[in-house]
Scaffold this motif. Structure first.
Motif, PDB file in Angstrom:
ATOM      1  N   ASP A  68       0.830  -1.200   0.000  1.00 17.33           N
ATOM      2  CA  ASP A  68       0.000   0.000   0.000  1.00 17.33           C
ATOM      3  C   ASP A  68       0.865   1.251   0.000  1.00 17.33           C
ATOM      4  N   GLU A  69       0.490   2.222  -0.817  1.00 14.27           N
ATOM      5  CA  GLU A  69       1.256   3.471  -0.898  1.00 14.27           C
ATOM      6  C   GLU A  69       0.314   4.674  -0.910  1.00 14.27           C
ATOM      7  N   ARG A  70      -0.789   4.565  -0.181  1.00 10.55           N
ATOM      8  CA  ARG A  70      -1.689   5.709  -0.080  1.00 10.55           C
ATOM      9  C   ARG A  70      -1.005   6.852   0.661  1.00 10.55           C
ATOM     10  N   VAL A  71      -1.324   8.072   0.263  1.00  8.55           N
ATOM     11  CA  VAL A  71      -0.662   9.252   0.821  1.00  8.55           C
ATOM     12  C   VAL A  71      -1.575   9.882   1.867  1.00  8.55           C
ATOM     13  N   SER A  72      -1.090   9.997   3.094  1.00  9.78           N
ATOM     14  CA  SER A  72      -1.865  10.581   4.188  1.00  9.78           C
ATOM     15  C   SER A  72      -1.813  12.104   4.118  1.00  9.78           C
ATOM     16  N   LYS A  73      -2.635  12.749   4.945  1.00 12.43           N
ATOM     17  CA  LYS A  73      -2.613  14.210   5.003  1.00 12.43           C
ATOM     18  C   LYS A  73      -1.231  14.699   5.432  1.00 12.43           C
ATOM     19  N   ALA A  74      -0.644  14.029   6.436  1.00 11.59           N
ATOM     20  CA  ALA A  74       0.697  14.430   6.883  1.00 11.59           C
ATOM     21  C   ALA A  74       1.717  14.246   5.756  1.00 11.59           C
ATOM     22  N   ASP A  75       1.575  13.155   4.986  1.00 15.92           N
ATOM     23  CA  ASP A  75       2.485  12.928   3.861  1.00 15.92           C
ATOM     24  C   ASP A  75       2.341  14.032   2.820  1.00 15.92           C
ATOM     25  N   HIS A  76       1.103  14.455   2.542  1.00 18.01           N
ATOM     26  CA  HIS A  76       0.891  15.538   1.570  1.00 18.01           C
ATOM     27  C   HIS A  76       1.637  16.797   2.000  1.00 18.01           C
ATOM     28  N   ASP A  77       1.554  17.128   3.277  1.00 17.66           N
ATOM     29  CA  ASP A  77       2.239  18.322   3.771  1.00 17.66           C
ATOM     30  C   ASP A  77       3.752  18.170   3.638  1.00 17.66           C
ATOM     31  N   THR A  78       4.251  16.980   3.967  1.00 19.93           N
ATOM     32  CA  THR A  78       5.687  16.716   3.849  1.00 19.93           C
ATOM     33  C   THR A  78       6.139  16.806   2.397  1.00 19.93           C
ATOM     34  N   LEU A  79       5.368  16.203   1.496  1.00 14.14           N
ATOM     35  CA  LEU A  79       5.737  16.192   0.079  1.00 14.14           C
ATOM     36  C   LEU A  79       5.734  17.596  -0.510  1.00 14.14           C
ATOM     37  N   ARG A  80       4.821  18.451  -0.046  1.00 18.53           N
ATOM     38  CA  ARG A  80       4.810  19.832  -0.539  1.00 18.53           C
ATOM     39  C   ARG A  80       6.107  20.530  -0.180  1.00 18.53           C
ATOM     40  N   ARG A  81       6.592  20.320   1.046  1.00 18.77           N
ATOM     41  CA  ARG A  81       7.867  20.940   1.448  1.00 18.77           C
ATOM     42  C   ARG A  81       9.033  20.323   0.679  1.00 18.77           C
ATOM     43  N   LEU A  82       9.008  19.008   0.500  1.00 17.53           N
ATOM     44  CA  LEU A  82      10.092  18.329  -0.214  1.00 17.53           C
ATOM     45  C   LEU A  82      10.156  18.762  -1.671  1.00 17.53           C
ATOM     46  N   ARG A  83       9.003  19.036  -2.261  1.00 19.86           N
ATOM     47  CA  ARG A  83       8.988  19.432  -3.679  1.00 19.86           C
ATOM     48  C   ARG A  83       9.846  20.673  -3.901  1.00 19.86           C
TER      49      ARG A  83
END
Length: 223
Positions: free
Chosen positions: A129-144
């Motif tokens: 499973d690789e669903r993206v959580s709300k916390a992951d979305h926030d992290t990915l926005r910063r990483l981008r």
């Protein structure tokens, strides 16, 4: 530089079987949501493509373990984690070879292999499973933002031709596949438990590569 296909050209993902054909290669790692062009000429893998086209169009990509490439004609060991892809485009040439494009659908872990007389390998797999959580979305926005900064520091990928409409998770997976990385580096990224941890690992890897030269390009996708 490589052009990353636009995600709007996707086809729907199929229902995934627990037993899929695997295409073990020494230099290719597929990521979910990313496109992979392949030229298939070996008879056993022509059979695999033909059978996949007659069924669910799914093929699993698995990386051969380093140092075992000489066993390619046999059943060499592969890394347990791979990625299932669906054939989105295919062209059969007059001599029976195929040009095709796979789109990564979902990661899997190989739990065993089946021997049913087919010339190619069939793996029993469990999907990861690789669903993206709300916390992951926030992290990915910063990483981008950090990834975009780092791209300008790595000379061979200063113009990666990224579609503007890639989501944050699509960007991470596309860069993991298309940047000039060693196969084992890509494999390590694929094995990260989430897209967010993959993004962190990719940032660390690119930061290291800004201080050292990239490996020479030229690893082909001809099999």
């Amino acid at each position: 530089t490589s052009r990353i296909p636009n995600p709007e050209s996707r086809v729907p993902a199929p229902m995934l079987s627990s037993a899929i054909p695997i295409f073990p290669l020494p230099n290719v790692v597929l990521f979910p949501g990313v496109f992979l062009p392949l030229h298939v000429f070996e008879p056993r893998y022509r059979d695999m493509v033909r059978d996949a086209l007659a069924g669910d169009r799914v093929i699993g990509m698995a990386l051969l373990k380093p140092g075992r490439e000489h066993e390619y004609e046999d059943v060499p060991p592969v890394f347990a984690v791979g990625c299932a892809g669906v054939i989105t485009h295919v062209e059969q040439l007059q001599d029976g070879r195929y040009n095709m494009v796979l789109r990564g659908v979902e990661r899997f872990r190989i739990t065993g292999e089946e021997k049913d007389g087919r010339p190619y390998r069939i793996a029993r797999v469990e999907y990861l499973d690789e669903r993206v959580s709300k916390a992951d979305h926030d992290t990915l926005r910063r990483l981008r933002h950090r990834l975009e900064e780092l791209l300008g520091s790595v000379s061979q990928v200063s113009d990666p031709q990224l579609p503007a409409n890639l989501s944050d998770e699509e960007l991470v997976n596309a860069l993991a596949q298309y940047l000039d990385l060693e196969p084992v580096e890509r494999q390590a990224l694929l094995e990260r438990p989430s897209v967010a941890t993959r993004g962190h690992a990719l940032v660390d890897l690119l930061e290291m590569k800004t201080m050292t030269p990239l490996a020479p390009p030229g690893r082909g996708l001809v099999h």
